[in-house]
Design a protein around this motif. Structure first.
Motif, mmCIF file in Angstrom:
data_model
loop_
_atom_site.group_PDB
_atom_site.id
_atom_site.type_symbol
_atom_site.label_atom_id
_atom_site.label_comp_id
_atom_site.label_asym_id
_atom_site.label_seq_id
_atom_site.Cartn_x
_atom_site.Cartn_y
_atom_site.Cartn_z
ATOM 1 N N GLY A 3 0.787 -1.109 -0.061
ATOM 2 C CA GLY A 3 -0.106 -0.097 0.055
ATOM 3 C C GLY A 3 0.919 1.183 0.100
ATOM 4 N N GLN A 24 3.668 -7.458 -6.274
ATOM 5 C CA GLN A 24 5.050 -6.756 -5.661
ATOM 6 C C GLN A 24 5.459 -7.870 -4.802
ATOM 7 N N GLY A 25 5.355 -8.938 -4.927
ATOM 8 C CA GLY A 25 5.585 -10.124 -4.297
ATOM 9 C C GLY A 25 4.679 -11.107 -3.808
ATOM 10 N N GLN A 26 3.573 -10.910 -4.257
ATOM 11 C CA GLN A 26 2.281 -12.030 -4.047
ATOM 12 C C GLN A 26 2.357 -13.035 -4.812
ATOM 13 N N GLY A 27 3.214 -13.247 -5.961
ATOM 14 C CA GLY A 27 3.269 -14.299 -6.704
ATOM 15 C C GLY A 27 2.189 -14.705 -7.739
ATOM 16 N N HIS A 28 1.713 -13.369 -8.499
ATOM 17 C CA HIS A 28 0.770 -13.619 -9.548
ATOM 18 C C HIS A 28 1.175 -14.384 -10.598
ATOM 19 N N THR A 78 -3.220 -3.437 -7.838
ATOM 20 C CA THR A 78 -3.112 -4.296 -6.630
ATOM 21 C C THR A 78 -2.755 -3.717 -5.339
ATOM 22 N N TYR A 79 -3.915 -4.002 -4.642
ATOM 23 C CA TYR A 79 -4.135 -3.341 -3.290
ATOM 24 C C TYR A 79 -5.464 -3.674 -2.654
ATOM 25 N N SER A 89 -6.300 -6.205 -1.224
ATOM 26 C CA SER A 89 -6.434 -7.790 -1.512
ATOM 27 C C SER A 89 -7.287 -8.244 -2.678
ATOM 28 N N PRO A 130 -10.036 -11.600 -5.973
ATOM 29 C CA PRO A 130 -11.516 -11.349 -6.216
ATOM 30 C C PRO A 130 -11.783 -10.742 -7.319
ATOM 31 N N ILE A 170 -6.290 -21.319 -4.100
ATOM 32 C CA ILE A 170 -5.619 -21.523 -5.531
ATOM 33 C C ILE A 170 -4.380 -21.975 -5.373
ATOM 34 N N ILE A 211 -0.336 -19.095 -0.157
ATOM 35 C CA ILE A 211 -1.480 -18.563 0.872
ATOM 36 C C ILE A 211 -0.565 -18.646 1.950
ATOM 37 N N ALA A 247 -12.864 -18.025 -4.842
ATOM 38 C CA ALA A 247 -11.789 -17.842 -4.180
ATOM 39 C C ALA A 247 -12.220 -16.172 -3.565
ATOM 40 N N VAL A 256 -6.740 -13.056 0.251
ATOM 41 C CA VAL A 256 -5.995 -13.449 1.757
ATOM 42 C C VAL A 256 -4.877 -12.433 1.888
ATOM 43 N N GLU A 258 -4.090 -9.508 2.976
ATOM 44 C CA GLU A 258 -4.179 -8.836 4.145
ATOM 45 C C GLU A 258 -4.645 -9.359 5.259
HETATM 46 N N1 MCN Z 1 -4.428 -16.444 -3.152
HETATM 47 C C1 MCN Z 1 -4.673 -17.839 -3.324
HETATM 48 N N2 MCN Z 1 -5.753 -18.214 -3.037
HETATM 49 C C2 MCN Z 1 -6.735 -17.363 -2.771
HETATM 50 C C3 MCN Z 1 -6.526 -15.992 -2.356
HETATM 51 C C4 MCN Z 1 -5.193 -15.561 -2.980
HETATM 52 O O1 MCN Z 1 -3.823 -18.682 -3.804
HETATM 53 N N3 MCN Z 1 -7.976 -17.920 -2.143
HETATM 54 C C5 MCN Z 1 -3.024 -16.111 -3.709
HETATM 55 C C6 MCN Z 1 -3.191 -15.062 -4.971
HETATM 56 O O2 MCN Z 1 -3.102 -15.906 -6.288
HETATM 57 C C7 MCN Z 1 -1.890 -14.165 -4.865
HETATM 58 C C8 MCN Z 1 -1.771 -14.059 -3.393
HETATM 59 O O3 MCN Z 1 -2.446 -15.358 -2.810
HETATM 60 O O4 MCN Z 1 -0.871 -14.790 -5.514
HETATM 61 C C9 MCN Z 1 -2.419 -12.671 -2.808
HETATM 62 O O5 MCN Z 1 -3.519 -12.588 -3.409
HETATM 63 P P1 MCN Z 1 -4.787 -11.645 -2.728
HETATM 64 O O6 MCN Z 1 -5.299 -11.902 -1.444
HETATM 65 O O7 MCN Z 1 -5.749 -11.366 -3.980
HETATM 66 O O8 MCN Z 1 -4.082 -10.074 -2.707
HETATM 67 P P2 MCN Z 1 -3.497 -9.395 -3.959
HETATM 68 O O9 MCN Z 1 -2.755 -10.294 -4.879
HETATM 69 O O10 MCN Z 1 -4.224 -8.400 -4.510
HETATM 70 O O11 MCN Z 1 -2.349 -8.480 -3.112
HETATM 71 C C10 MCN Z 1 -2.401 -7.427 -2.203
HETATM 72 C C11 MCN Z 1 -2.244 -7.634 -0.860
HETATM 73 C C12 MCN Z 1 -1.936 -6.213 -0.421
HETATM 74 S S1 MCN Z 1 -3.315 -5.223 -0.394
HETATM 75 C C13 MCN Z 1 -0.862 -5.848 0.515
HETATM 76 S S2 MCN Z 1 -0.742 -4.571 1.303
HETATM 77 C C14 MCN Z 1 0.275 -6.790 0.617
HETATM 78 C C15 MCN Z 1 -0.264 -8.663 0.275
HETATM 79 O O12 MCN Z 1 -0.814 -8.631 -0.634
HETATM 80 N N4 MCN Z 1 1.348 -6.445 -0.014
HETATM 81 C C16 MCN Z 1 2.385 -7.527 -0.327
HETATM 82 N N5 MCN Z 1 0.827 -9.070 0.323
HETATM 83 C C17 MCN Z 1 2.012 -8.841 -0.188
HETATM 84 N N6 MCN Z 1 3.136 -9.874 -0.237
HETATM 85 C C18 MCN Z 1 4.322 -9.573 -0.546
HETATM 86 N N7 MCN Z 1 5.208 -10.090 -0.845
HETATM 87 N N8 MCN Z 1 4.608 -8.041 -0.941
HETATM 88 C C19 MCN Z 1 3.630 -7.171 -0.875
HETATM 89 O O13 MCN Z 1 3.945 -5.969 -1.088
#
Ligand code: MCN
Ligand code: CUM
Length: 805
Positions: free
Chosen positions: A268, A524-528, A563-564, A566, A570, A686, A691, A754, A757, A759
């Protein structure tokens, strides 16, 4: 060709689709130092920018003399507000409907504020020249306390003086920003005033900062020949940056390309627009060469998007049996010098109105007053889900205080009040529709996993032993149950600067059966790159390893909001599934044609279309892809591509149950986290490994915030914690071993069920750590003590309770 090996299970495994703990494809480059971060990018002839910043928190700028700086060999330009004014760029709009100085215009309002921008041949010369810029200041009275600010004669924002209307309605005072109210105040007060039991508490969720490993930065390159501006930067929302850059600069949007390369953590901190971006663009336009700006650690901590700074006053009522009847919450929100919170436009306090939490509370009220002070702007960052961190901390503390008032076990109090499974979709008193949940199952599983009753027994024995003088260590059992709200969001009520918060995915299948998908989000590190390929693999039957995921280049990616909050899973995750389904629909027509049957006579099976009732007759997705490009199929265009812009019908509501067991040395205030159990429910999972990584990271940041991290100011507005010497960043030494667990309650409206997750662990973790500290002292009369619970403050708590006597 049509043999039936590999068998179905092997074919499923080969996809590495939904539910697979596929290893992160990004890590090959990250672990070998081959990431491509902003400071890795170099362009020929590139110049470097650096800021002159204010040492004062509030001062009039009498004069700025740049002569000595300009005289330094290698200095190209020094920009001040006067240079930006003719371009109308000395101020810029914020995402919250306010405006913010790009460079000090007449006065400075917080320590570290940008005063002048030096452009030089290299970074070192720029830094030397910063020291040569002479700024004459006249100090003004400083306001760091929002309650004082609302009473003070001192006008912080002279530009707004006399304006009684702000972006979010009336302003009550010259340092007041907005009042935001949700719910029925009179009704709530009536219920509380009449109740059997009422608990009141005021709590401060202190100011902190996400402190990503990589600070913010950008590289602007204006090509005067073709009129194109390329902007590389640490942007969590590259398309929004492009639109804002176009609106501010007047450069047509097709002539702007924004690229977010690898980002070393966002959290964020990298959602908002910073003066460094504007100054770099202007400097590149003026000089005709690329200009890079990268802030240092202190600049990042002192001036970019902070988190929290919420004073929350609560009243909660219940029957004697513990059934909650009403909740009243008032917040005084310290927004600093400019309102630069990055919330959806209509939500000046974000989703703080989820503060009824996981409980069936019939009536509630929330009022928030935003206030200007002499602190850095920002406010919505750090795994916050738009103030859900504050909301969950508030309600999870109120529950504990109510439990004290009722002389009841806090786990039981939660159980009595949870929204029941059959109540979903649940309409909350403050306006949300929770999509799905099964709180009792999660809670029971968590309590059983930690042997809650056994822990309470041990704790009671410890208290007795302490009283007998046999030990100086207390034991705290921290509980928290959270409901998140992520996936902003329905375009009808969520927008940023007028742009609806949909998201997007575009897929191209290549003739030989591999694919590329581009999304409007940015990792930003979340592994998209790992996980979005898994969604697609399951939808279209092409192995995840054969799918490239690309994000962050506005010239190629479809428009998305970033991306913010979470929101990626969704919203963009849903777009990915929907675009995949379009591919599949077309593939079905092609398969039917190739198999010479009617469209309805084939069905999708893992990685192929099969003739119903004749499993030996099928076409694989690879064969279909090839045919799409090489065979003229009547009534079907060549190619296999799809795009989806997804507007979610609702947010998703992940939830979780956390328990922390902590030992506290009463004489030193030192804490030892013996156990931390985290059960998360984010609907369909996923990638379980990703996660778990998200949860470990979020919990560690929760530990940091609850146990020591803060951005603290002295009375003069000096930042006392602007370096990593003072700002607590946990290391392997402080971090406990986390036990993770889960339940799966899919979202009923998301195409694959899904929920987000990223935050959640932070939202649920902070109250859990804090409650553990508070719970340890509950038997000795503590009701509430504010975070951060560093050793000194814990020692003071123990001392205040007479435990050192
Ligand atoms: N995921 C999954 N199954 C689910 C939900 C999520 O496998 N049911 C996986 C997703 O595919 C994705 C990861 O978990 O690879 C995070 O997904 P999601 O919850 O959708 O969040 P975003 O990708 O939108 O990431 C944003 C969120 C936020 S807002 C902050 S702040 C934060 C966070 O992610 N910043 C991060 N985690 C972080 N992790 C890293 N390494 N770096 C940041 O800056
Ligand atoms: Cu509020 S921190 Mo995240 O939404 O990037």
């Amino acid at each position: 060709m049509n043999d039936l090996t590999p068998d179905r299970d092997e074919r499923v495994a080969n996809l590495k689709g939904l539910g697979c703990s596929r290893k992160r494809v990004e890590d090959a480059r990250f672990t070998q130092g081959k990431g491509n971060y902003i400071d890795d990018i170099s362009l020929p002839g590139m110049l470097h920018g650096d800021f002159v910043r204010s040492p004062y928190a509030h001062a009039r700028v009498k004069s700025i003399n740049t002569d000595a700086a300009m005289a330094l060999d290698g200095v190209i330009a020094v920009l001040t507000a006067k240079d930006l004014e003719p371009l109308s760029l000395h101020w810029m709009p914020t995402l919250a409907g306010d405006k913010q100085m790009v460079l000090a215009d007449g006065k400075v309002l917080f320590q570290g504020q940008e005063v002048a921008f030096v452009v030089a041949r290299d970074r070192y010369i720029a830094a030397d020249a910063v020291d040569l810029v002479e700024v004459e200041y006249e100090e003004l009275p400083v306001l760091v306390d929002p309650f004082e600010a609302l009473k003070s004669e001192v006008v912080l924002r002279e530009d707004l003086d006399g304006q009684t209307e702000g972006a979010h309605g009336p302003r009550k005072h010259h340092n007041h920003i907005f009042t935001w109210e949700v719910g029925d105040e009179a009704g709530t007060n009536a219920v509380i005033d009449d109740a059997d039991v009422v608990a009141e508490e005021t709590m401060y969720y202190h100011r902190t900062h996400p402190c990503p490993l990589e600070p913010c930065g950008c590289l602007a390159s204006m090509d005067k020949v073709n009129g194109k501006l390329t902007l590389y930067g640490t942007f969590q929302a590259p398309h929004v940056v492009r639109t804002v850059a176009s609106l501010l600069s007047g450069i047509e949007e097709h002539n702007i390309r924004v690229v977010s390369p690898d980002i070393g953590g966002g959290f964020g901190n990298k959602v908002g627009v910073y003066p460094g971006y504007v100054c770099s663009i202007v400097a590149s336009i003026v000089t005709g060469v690329p200009v890079k700006w990268v802030e240092d650690r202190m600049e990042n901590l002192m001036t970019t998007a902070f988190a929290r700074d919420y004073w929350m006053k609560g009243r909660i009522s219940a029957t004697r049996e513990g059934k909650i009847t009403g909740l009243h919450c008032h917040v005084t929100a310290d927004h600093g010098a400019f309102d630069a919170c990055a919330d959806p436009t209509k939500f000046p306090a974000g989703f703080m109105n989820i503060c009824t939490g996981s409980y069936d509370i019939p009536i509630a009220y929330l009022g928030v007053d935003g206030v200007y002070t002499n602190k850095a702007p920002g406010g919505v960052s750090y795994r916050c889900s738009f103030r859900v961190t504050e909301a969950v901390y508030f309600i999870e503390r109120m529950i504990e205080v109510l439990a004290i008032e009722l002389n009841m076990d806090a786990a039981e109090l939660r159980r009595i009040n949870f929204i029941r499974k059959e109540q979903f979709p649940y309409q909350s008193a403050l306006g949300w529709e929770y999509d799905s949940g099964d709180y009792h199952t999660a809670w029971d599983k968590a309590l059983a996993a930690v042997d809650y009753e056994g822990l309470r027994k041990e704790q009671a024995e410890r208290v007795e032993a302490f009283k007998r003088g046999e030990t100086r260590t207390l034991m705290g059992i921290g509980l928290s149950f959270f409901t998140e709200i992520v996936g902003a969001g329905p375009v009808k009520n969520c927008d940023i600067l007028g742009m609806g918060m949909f998201d997007s995915c575009e897929i191209r299948i290549h003739p030989t059966g591999s694919a590329i998908a581009r999304l409007g989000t940015i990792s930003q590190g979340q592994g998209h790159a790992t996980t979005f390929a898994q969604i697609l693999a399951s939808e279209i039957g092409i192995p995840a390893d054969s799918i490239t995921i690309e994000e962050g280049d506005t010239d190629t990616a479809p428009y998305g909001l970033g991306t913010y909050g979470s929101r990626s899973t969704p919203v963009a995750g849903a777009a990915t599934a929907m675009a995949g389904r379009k591919i599949r629909a077309k593939a079905q027509m092609i398969a039917a044609y190739l198999l010479e049957v009617h469209d309805d006579d084939v069905e999708f099976d893992v990685d192929r279309f099969v003739v119903k009732g004749a499993p030996e007759r099928f076409k694989t997705m690879g064969e279909i892809a090839y045919a799409a490009y090489n065979q003229a199929i009547p009534g079907v265009e060549p190619g296999l591509e799809a795009v989806s812009y997804y507007d979610p019908p609702n947010m998703t509501y992940p939830f979780g149950a956390y328990v922390c067991v902590m030992d506290i040395d009463v004489d030193t205030g030192v804490t030892d986290i013996r156990r931390f159990y985290a059960l998360d429910d984010c609907g369909t999972r996923i990638n379980p490994m990703v996660i778990e990584g998200q949860i470990h990271g979020g919990l560690t940041e929760a530990l940091a915030v609850a146990m020591g991290q803060e951005i603290a100011y002295d009375d003069m507005g000096n930042v006392k914690t602007g370096t990593l010497m003072d700002f607590f960043l946990p290391t392997a030494w402080e971090v406990p071993n986390y036990e993770t667990d889960h339940t799966v309650t899919p979202s009923p409206h998301h195409p694959i069920g899904a929920k987000g997750v990223g935050e959640s662990p932070h939202v649920g973790g902070v109250p859990c750590f804090s409650n553990a500290v508070q719970d340890a002292f509950r038997p000795f009369g503590l009701r509430h003590t504010n975070m951060p619970h560093d050793h000194w403050r814990i020692w003071k708590t123990a001392n205040g309770l007479g435990l050192h006597d």
